[in-house]
Design a protein around this motif. Structure first.
Motif, mmCIF file in Angstrom:
data_model
loop_
_atom_site.group_PDB
_atom_site.id
_atom_site.type_symbol
_atom_site.label_atom_id
_atom_site.label_comp_id
_atom_site.label_asym_id
_atom_site.label_seq_id
_atom_site.Cartn_x
_atom_site.Cartn_y
_atom_site.Cartn_z
ATOM 1 N N ASP A 122 -53.327 0.338 -20.616
ATOM 2 C CA ASP A 122 -53.191 1.790 -20.783
ATOM 3 C C ASP A 122 -53.070 2.196 -22.251
ATOM 4 O OD1 ASP A 122 -50.632 0.468 -20.568
ATOM 5 O OD2 ASP A 122 -49.660 2.422 -20.377
ATOM 6 N N HIS A 123 -53.276 1.235 -23.153
ATOM 7 C CA HIS A 123 -53.259 1.510 -24.601
ATOM 8 C C HIS A 123 -54.539 0.995 -25.269
ATOM 9 C CE1 HIS A 123 -49.045 2.863 -24.510
ATOM 10 N NE2 HIS A 123 -49.092 2.144 -23.399
ATOM 11 N N ASP B 90 -44.820 1.870 -26.850
ATOM 12 C CA ASP B 90 -44.018 1.764 -25.636
ATOM 13 C C ASP B 90 -42.741 1.051 -26.035
ATOM 14 O OD1 ASP B 90 -46.033 2.862 -24.137
ATOM 15 O OD2 ASP B 90 -46.381 1.086 -22.885
ATOM 16 N N HIS C 171 -46.437 9.362 -22.583
ATOM 17 C CA HIS C 171 -46.259 8.287 -21.594
ATOM 18 C C HIS C 171 -45.479 8.763 -20.375
ATOM 19 C CE1 HIS C 171 -45.986 4.003 -20.357
ATOM 20 N NE2 HIS C 171 -46.926 3.786 -21.250
HETATM 21 MN MN MN Z 1 -47.900 1.837 -21.598
#
Ligand code: MN
Ligand code: NI
Length: 221
Positions: free
Chosen positions: A52-53, A139, A189
């Protein structure tokens, strides 16, 4: 600096004709409004290797001939497995100097892997373009050295993860922003997947302007 939110933890930062993408996760991101083909950038900076990055980094790097700035092992992964050639590897405490300014790597308390491969330290990124400084926390959980990063880098803007479970929630993210003391804090996020908090409710750092950006939205600072 123009700041465009790409959704989730992704941004495009532009200043004086230079554009850097951060964590460009578009394909498979249900909140994204941009298609990968619409993203033009000179650089791509990554906080860590999670899907997701990392997102559309490989396609963007090849199509734009962009330079990828990432943790050492993540840069090696992109070279070995995807033939990405323009790479600037780094690690926390260091910085990559570029024609627009620099990208400094901070700690982030998290993990980092892709497809079972270790992709180095998870990081935060402090990006200096022109006279503006943007701290993407990556994160992370809460840690006290965020205050030190605030003192050292004096960020104009901080992007703070607040979606809970894999990062801080809104309450801890509030404390993080109060430690960093940016002029503007952008919650990130959250709201992307059902496992994450659905809104930024409760993110209210004292003395910091909160800007909740919708994906595709641009602000100028
Ligand atoms: Mn993430
Ligand atoms: Ni992650």
């Amino acid at each position: 600096m123009d700041i465009t939110f790409l959704g989730h933890a992704g941004f495009l930062l532009s200043e004086s004709g230079n554009t850097i993408a951060i964590d460009p996760f578009l394909s498979g991101n249900p909140t994204a409004v941009h298609k990968p083909d619409e993203i033009n950038c000179d650089y791509i900076a990554l906080t860590h290797g999670h899907a997701d990055h990392l997102g559309d980094t490989v396609a963007l790097a090849h199509r734009n001939n962009a330079t990828v700035i990432a943790a050492f092992e993540l840069a090696n992964y992109l070279a070995d497995e995807h033939g990405v050639q323009n790479l600037e590897p780094a690690n926390p405490g260091g910085a990559v100097h570029t024609d627009f300014g620099w990208v400094a790597f901070t700690h982030a308390f998290h993990s980092s892997s892709y497809d079972g491969r270790y992709t180095g330290m998870p990081c935060g990124l402090v990006i200096r373009m022109g006279d503006d400084t943007f701290y993407h926390c990556g994160d992370t959980g809460l840690f006290g050295d965020m205050q030190l990063y605030g003192e050292l880098y004096k960020p104009d803007v901080a992007a703070v993860p607040i979606g809970d479970r894999f990062t801080m929630d809104a309450r801890l993210g509030t404390r993080a922003a109060e430690l960093i003391r940016p002029r503007i804090a952008i919650p990130i996020h959250y709201g992307t997947f059902s496992a994450l908090a659905s809104s930024a409710e409760g993110f209210a750092p004292a003395g910091v302007e909160v800007r909740e950006l919708k994906p595709g939205h641009t602000i100028a600072i």
